[in-house]
Design a protein around this motif. Sequence first.
Motif, PDB file in Angstrom:
ATOM      1  N   PHE A 296     -20.195   9.502   2.068  1.00  0.00           N
ATOM      2  CA  PHE A 296     -18.765   9.480   2.407  1.00  0.00           C
ATOM      3  C   PHE A 296     -18.665   9.155   3.890  1.00  0.00           C
ATOM      4  N   VAL A 297     -17.712   8.273   4.242  1.00  0.00           N
ATOM      5  CA  VAL A 297     -17.558   7.978   5.673  1.00  0.00           C
ATOM      6  C   VAL A 297     -16.198   8.389   6.219  1.00  0.00           C
ATOM      7  N   ALA A 298     -15.242   8.639   5.326  1.00  0.00           N
ATOM      8  CA  ALA A 298     -13.929   9.075   5.823  1.00  0.00           C
ATOM      9  C   ALA A 298     -13.146   9.754   4.715  1.00  0.00           C
ATOM     10  N   THR A 299     -12.265  10.695   5.106  1.00  0.00           N
ATOM     11  CA  THR A 299     -11.304  11.284   4.176  1.00  0.00           C
ATOM     12  C   THR A 299      -9.962  11.322   4.886  1.00  0.00           C
ATOM     13  N   GLY A 300      -8.876  11.343   4.104  1.00  0.00           N
ATOM     14  CA  GLY A 300      -7.582  11.419   4.766  1.00  0.00           C
ATOM     15  C   GLY A 300      -6.429  11.038   3.852  1.00  0.00           C
ATOM     16  N   ARG A 301      -5.322  10.575   4.481  1.00  0.00           N
ATOM     17  CA  ARG A 301      -4.157  10.164   3.711  1.00  0.00           C
ATOM     18  C   ARG A 301      -4.345   8.733   3.222  1.00  0.00           C
ATOM     19  N   SER A 302      -3.777   8.427   2.053  1.00  0.00           N
ATOM     20  CA  SER A 302      -3.952   7.099   1.462  1.00  0.00           C
ATOM     21  C   SER A 302      -3.512   5.999   2.414  1.00  0.00           C
ATOM     22  N   GLU A 303      -2.289   6.139   2.921  1.00  0.00           N
ATOM     23  CA  GLU A 303      -1.688   5.113   3.765  1.00  0.00           C
ATOM     24  C   GLU A 303      -2.585   4.766   4.960  1.00  0.00           C
ATOM     25  N   GLU A 304      -3.049   5.823   5.579  1.00  0.00           N
ATOM     26  CA  GLU A 304      -3.863   5.694   6.789  1.00  0.00           C
ATOM     27  C   GLU A 304      -5.197   4.985   6.489  1.00  0.00           C
ATOM     28  N   LEU A 305      -5.882   5.408   5.403  1.00  0.00           N
ATOM     29  CA  LEU A 305      -7.187   4.819   5.095  1.00  0.00           C
ATOM     30  C   LEU A 305      -7.047   3.399   4.547  1.00  0.00           C
ATOM     31  N   LEU A 306      -5.955   3.137   3.790  1.00  0.00           N
ATOM     32  CA  LEU A 306      -5.724   1.771   3.269  1.00  0.00           C
ATOM     33  C   LEU A 306      -5.574   0.784   4.428  1.00  0.00           C
ATOM     34  N   GLU A 307      -4.959   1.272   5.497  1.00  0.00           N
ATOM     35  CA  GLU A 307      -4.761   0.409   6.645  1.00  0.00           C
ATOM     36  C   GLU A 307      -6.070   0.213   7.410  1.00  0.00           C
ATOM     37  N   LYS A 308      -6.757   1.313   7.632  1.00  0.00           N
ATOM     38  CA  LYS A 308      -7.978   1.282   8.437  1.00  0.00           C
ATOM     39  C   LYS A 308      -9.140   0.562   7.733  1.00  0.00           C
ATOM     40  N   TYR A 309      -9.208   0.751   6.393  1.00  0.00           N
ATOM     41  CA  TYR A 309     -10.327   0.147   5.638  1.00  0.00           C
ATOM     42  C   TYR A 309      -9.775  -0.917   4.681  1.00  0.00           C
ATOM     43  N   SER A 310      -8.945  -1.806   5.170  1.00  0.00           N
ATOM     44  CA  SER A 310      -8.264  -2.782   4.310  1.00  0.00           C
ATOM     45  C   SER A 310      -9.258  -3.708   3.614  1.00  0.00           C
ATOM     46  N   TYR A 311     -10.451  -3.846   4.177  1.00  0.00           N
ATOM     47  CA  TYR A 311     -11.455  -4.749   3.606  1.00  0.00           C
ATOM     48  C   TYR A 311     -12.278  -4.103   2.485  1.00  0.00           C
ATOM     49  N   ALA A 312     -12.151  -2.780   2.277  1.00  0.00           N
ATOM     50  CA  ALA A 312     -12.958  -2.085   1.256  1.00  0.00           C
ATOM     51  C   ALA A 312     -12.464  -2.416  -0.154  1.00  0.00           C
ATOM     52  N   THR A 313     -13.365  -2.250  -1.144  1.00  0.00           N
ATOM     53  CA  THR A 313     -12.953  -2.367  -2.549  1.00  0.00           C
ATOM     54  C   THR A 313     -12.087  -1.156  -2.880  1.00  0.00           C
ATOM     55  N   LYS A 314     -10.896  -1.436  -3.461  1.00  0.00           N
ATOM     56  CA  LYS A 314      -9.945  -0.326  -3.644  1.00  0.00           C
ATOM     57  C   LYS A 314      -9.943   0.205  -5.071  1.00  0.00           C
ATOM     58  N   HIS A 315      -9.895   1.545  -5.177  1.00  0.00           N
ATOM     59  CA  HIS A 315      -9.812   2.201  -6.487  1.00  0.00           C
ATOM     60  C   HIS A 315      -8.607   3.144  -6.458  1.00  0.00           C
ATOM     61  N   ASN A 316      -7.594   2.836  -7.281  1.00  0.00           N
ATOM     62  CA  ASN A 316      -6.430   3.709  -7.347  1.00  0.00           C
ATOM     63  C   ASN A 316      -6.734   4.902  -8.255  1.00  0.00           C
ATOM     64  N   LEU A 317      -6.678   6.096  -7.717  1.00  0.00           N
ATOM     65  CA  LEU A 317      -7.021   7.288  -8.505  1.00  0.00           C
ATOM     66  C   LEU A 317      -5.861   7.769  -9.382  1.00  0.00           C
ATOM     67  N   ASN A 318      -4.691   7.163  -9.215  1.00  0.00           N
ATOM     68  CA  ASN A 318      -3.522   7.521 -10.038  1.00  0.00           C
ATOM     69  C   ASN A 318      -3.302   9.028 -10.146  1.00  0.00           C
ATOM     70  N   ASN A 319      -3.392   9.706  -9.020  1.00  0.00           N
ATOM     71  CA  ASN A 319      -3.144  11.155  -8.977  1.00  0.00           C
ATOM     72  C   ASN A 319      -4.158  12.017  -9.706  1.00  0.00           C
ATOM     73  N   LYS A 320      -5.268  11.429 -10.105  1.00  0.00           N
ATOM     74  CA  LYS A 320      -6.281  12.236 -10.797  1.00  0.00           C
ATOM     75  C   LYS A 320      -6.964  13.184  -9.804  1.00  0.00           C
ATOM     76  N   PHE A 321      -7.632  14.204 -10.360  1.00  0.00           N
ATOM     77  CA  PHE A 321      -8.295  15.231  -9.558  1.00  0.00           C
ATOM     78  C   PHE A 321      -9.743  14.814  -9.268  1.00  0.00           C
ATOM     79  N   VAL A 322     -10.134  14.965  -8.032  1.00  0.00           N
ATOM     80  CA  VAL A 322     -11.517  14.631  -7.652  1.00  0.00           C
ATOM     81  C   VAL A 322     -12.123  15.815  -6.897  1.00  0.00           C
ATOM     82  N   CYS A 323     -13.387  16.104  -7.184  1.00  0.00           N
ATOM     83  CA  CYS A 323     -14.115  17.068  -6.350  1.00  0.00           C
ATOM     84  C   CYS A 323     -15.572  16.626  -6.259  1.00  0.00           C
ATOM     85  N   ALA A 324     -16.350  17.349  -5.489  1.00  0.00           N
ATOM     86  CA  ALA A 324     -17.764  16.995  -5.320  1.00  0.00           C
ATOM     87  C   ALA A 324     -18.471  17.061  -6.667  1.00  0.00           C
ATOM     88  N   GLY A 325     -19.509  16.247  -6.852  1.00  0.00           N
ATOM     89  CA  GLY A 325     -20.297  16.260  -8.084  1.00  0.00           C
ATOM     90  C   GLY A 325     -20.853  17.647  -8.333  1.00  0.00           C
TER      91      GLY A 325
END
Length: 534
Positions: free
Chosen positions: A26-55
């Motif tokens: 992991f290299v960053a965590t934060g708000r969607s808007e902020e990371l979408l702007e900062k990492y605009s070149y990354a491959t994007k995966h929309n989580l559609n409000n699903k729940f995520v936690c560590a493996g």
Amino acid sequence: MDLFYNGNVFTGDSFVEAFVVDGNHFVATGRSEELLEKYSYATKHNLNNKFVCAGFNDSHMHVLNDGYSLETIQLAGHTSSLKEMKEYIAEEVKSRQIKDGQWIRARGWNHDFFTDVNRFPTRYDLDEISQTNPICIVRACGHACVVNSKALEMIGIDKNTKQVDGGRFDVDENGEPLGIFRENALDLVYAKLPQPTREDLKQMLILAMKQLNSFGVTSAQTDDFVVFHGLDYHEIIQAYEELKEEGRMTVRINQQNHFTNLKSLKEFVEEGHYTGLGDEFFRFSPLKMLGDGSLGARTAFMSAPYADDPSTCGIPVYSQETFDEMIGYAHNHNMQVAIHSIGDGILDRIMNAIEKAQNENPREDARHGIIHCQITRPDQLDRMAKLNLHCYAQTIFLDYDIKIVEDRVGKEKAASSYNFKTLMKKGVHVSNGSDCPVELPNVLGGMQCAITRSTLKEHIGPYLPEEAFTVKEAILSFTTEAARASFEEKIKGKIEKGMLADFVILDENLFEVDPYHINDVKILQTWMNGKQVY
Ligand SMILES: [Zn+2]
């Protein structure tokens, strides 16, 4: 680089909407808007409000034995009566086209569920299935098995055979073996089963890792060395090494190195092994020893006779001297120890040995631990905290044990048993696991039991509701606390910058779903080392 956004992401501390994975971290965590702007070149995966936690990290199980079991006939769903069990085995023998003379292996029966008889199956029951194939059926707990007459003949057991230390085979009133083997006597049977090749081992490991991924598990702390009688454990290490080189590891492995005598433990240490040796895919972790049996089979060793069978206290696997010797040696050679303990009688011996080792050679953060830690007295809970022990719990066991614990040990002792929250309050770290293949590696089921203290289906309980975990504690028991058990809390267990990119995407938010339905939440995806593995 992959950017996951628009989710309900529990980092281990707090909630964020988005995170970024680069390579295997992991290299960053934060708000969607902020990371979408900062990492605009990354491959994007929309989580559609699903729940995520560590493996999820299963802090005590048996990966190889699980793979082996997956290859054997699974009786768990077919044990409502002795009759049903026999019919199911016969059907499976047919459909698997098991040839004449070949071993028939099955696992997962539990006579407590039989509605037609109230006893273990015997050789004579299995003879009705086959008299030409040897048959071995292992009880769900793994601490007892039953074989048919053909197998008994191959094993070479008859009325003149002497009993074994730390176990027994049952005999009838004439001294004839009934085909039932318990604890150390299991080895008499296992020694006769055919040996797997390296390729067989790898197939079993892959089968198990795939199953684990489907439950969201990305790390497993596993006791693998004594699955096959007489098989050199270096073969097993080699099988893992090859899978690692071939890029086929989908679960990180911490080996709980199981040894049954000082001589083989010494050899292992003299070869250069110690706790922590290895890398993030395969690491040698503690010395694992067995202490006693199981509550179900009344082989767990108690400090007083069973309430529902005053003729027995259970079976201790080792004497105080052996524990002192092996735990002391491991402790003095940079090894952590993690010892299986179900009854309070064996827990006394194990803690005596750990205390002795610490008194003679104090080690600040040895993180020695107790695996299972089920039947406990109040004084033992304090002693665990004083000795700074780790508790490797399996809250999924509550699903079955709730029904038998008071019968087995009486009301008073049941009230101070499975006291995982009390242990936490005393400062003991508690990680969670399944002991698979004793249970399915069902993390969400384990969380539901930890939170509701009730059985999964009928919701029998709650048993000691004051011992219930919060949702957060339940998740941490399978992530950060499990990582701590293997001294890896700085590299995995959280969704945080710099941590290994192991995570799971779930259909519902565990903090919002009805606790009695946590077990029904779907695992949508599992990612390990930055790659999707399920
Ligand atoms: Zn185990």
